[in-house]
Motif scaffolding. Sequence first.
Motif, short mmCIF file in Angstrom:
data_model
loop_
_atom_site.label_atom_id
_atom_site.label_comp_id
_atom_site.label_asym_id
_atom_site.label_seq_id
_atom_site.Cartn_x
_atom_site.Cartn_y
_atom_site.Cartn_z
N LEU A 153 0.84 -1.19 0.00
CA LEU A 153 0.00 0.00 0.00
C LEU A 153 0.88 1.24 0.00
O LEU A 153 1.80 1.36 0.81
N ILE A 154 0.59 2.17 -0.90
CA ILE A 154 1.29 3.45 -0.93
C ILE A 154 0.31 4.53 -0.51
O ILE A 154 -0.77 4.66 -1.09
N SER A 155 0.67 5.29 0.51
CA SER A 155 -0.22 6.33 1.03
C SER A 155 0.51 7.67 1.06
O SER A 155 1.74 7.75 0.88
N PHE A 156 -0.26 8.72 1.29
CA PHE A 156 0.28 10.06 1.51
C PHE A 156 0.02 10.46 2.94
O PHE A 156 -1.00 10.10 3.53
N ASP A 157 0.94 11.23 3.50
CA ASP A 157 0.77 11.77 4.84
C ASP A 157 1.12 13.25 4.77
O ASP A 157 2.27 13.62 4.50
N TYR A 158 0.11 14.10 4.95
CA TYR A 158 0.33 15.55 4.92
C TYR A 158 -0.77 16.22 5.72
O TYR A 158 -1.74 15.56 6.15
N GLU A 159 -0.64 17.50 5.95
CA GLU A 159 -1.64 18.26 6.70
C GLU A 159 -2.86 18.48 5.81
O GLU A 159 -2.84 19.30 4.90
N GLN A 160 -3.93 17.73 6.10
CA GLN A 160 -5.09 17.73 5.22
C GLN A 160 -5.73 19.11 5.07
O GLN A 160 -6.28 19.45 4.01
N SER A 161 -5.63 19.93 6.11
CA SER A 161 -6.27 21.25 6.04
C SER A 161 -5.60 22.17 5.01
O SER A 161 -6.19 23.17 4.60
N LEU A 162 -4.38 21.82 4.58
CA LEU A 162 -3.67 22.66 3.62
C LEU A 162 -4.12 22.44 2.18
O LEU A 162 -3.89 23.29 1.33
N LEU A 163 -4.75 21.30 1.93
CA LEU A 163 -5.08 20.96 0.55
C LEU A 163 -6.22 19.94 0.54
O LEU A 163 -6.14 18.92 1.21
N PRO A 164 -7.28 20.21 -0.22
CA PRO A 164 -8.33 19.20 -0.32
C PRO A 164 -7.89 18.06 -1.23
O PRO A 164 -7.18 18.28 -2.22
N GLY A 165 -8.28 16.84 -0.90
CA GLY A 165 -7.99 15.72 -1.78
C GLY A 165 -8.98 15.67 -2.93
O GLY A 165 -9.87 16.52 -3.01
N PRO A 166 -8.86 14.66 -3.78
CA PRO A 166 -7.84 13.62 -3.75
C PRO A 166 -6.52 14.07 -4.39
O PRO A 166 -6.55 15.01 -5.16
N PRO A 167 -5.40 13.37 -4.08
CA PRO A 167 -5.30 12.28 -3.10
C PRO A 167 -5.36 12.82 -1.68
O PRO A 167 -4.92 13.94 -1.40
#
Length: 214
Positions: A153-167
């Motif tokens: 599994l390849i995932s992303f980890d970042y501050e979600q409030s800075l950018l709406p997904g996807p990804p």
Amino acid sequence: MEHDFWHQRWANNQIGFHEPTANPLLIEHFAALALTKGSRVLLPLCGKTLDIAWLLNAGYQVVGVELSEVAVQQLFAEQGKTPRIDSLGATLKCYESGDLKVFVGDIFELSAERLGPVDAIYDRAALVALPPGMRPDYARHLTEISAHAPQLLISFDYEQSLLPGPPFSVPLDELTELYGAHYRLQQQVRQPLKGGLKGQCPADEVVWLLQPAG
């Protein structure tokens, strides 16, 4: 995301998520699954990823699931394959040629019986494409139809409030919630995404090996 979102992206060729080469993290870490040649690998929400060609050339069978028929048609055309196309009721189709088989439709409509046995799952673009409310159902369904097959599994980890997904960002605590009951999670690598996510915010790419527990 709503089905129309993805259908529109493919219809308008808005596929910035499509990589022009096989993913380097797949090439570097696929061996962690310890599969024998000829093993059957499931790619959920596969699009027309060149990861499929890499897996086929490496001697594996590939079974994909993709909502957009446009993506699947392009996949087979770009691979130089003429598929047999079967309608599977009102909600699914199946494109098949040689060691490549792709189900067209909503992954939630795909049963374990229809899928058949798989030896592993490679999830690069599925979990991270789904908003938070859909991820628990997706993880549960994927686990069930694959009979708890191991995953890369390849995932992303970042501050979600800075950018709406996807990804979307899917950090370790959420992965543990989603998969911890059935899998042991082993981080293979964590690395900064060059240039940040969409060039807008810092993000890490993380490769996980999920081995069935017990």
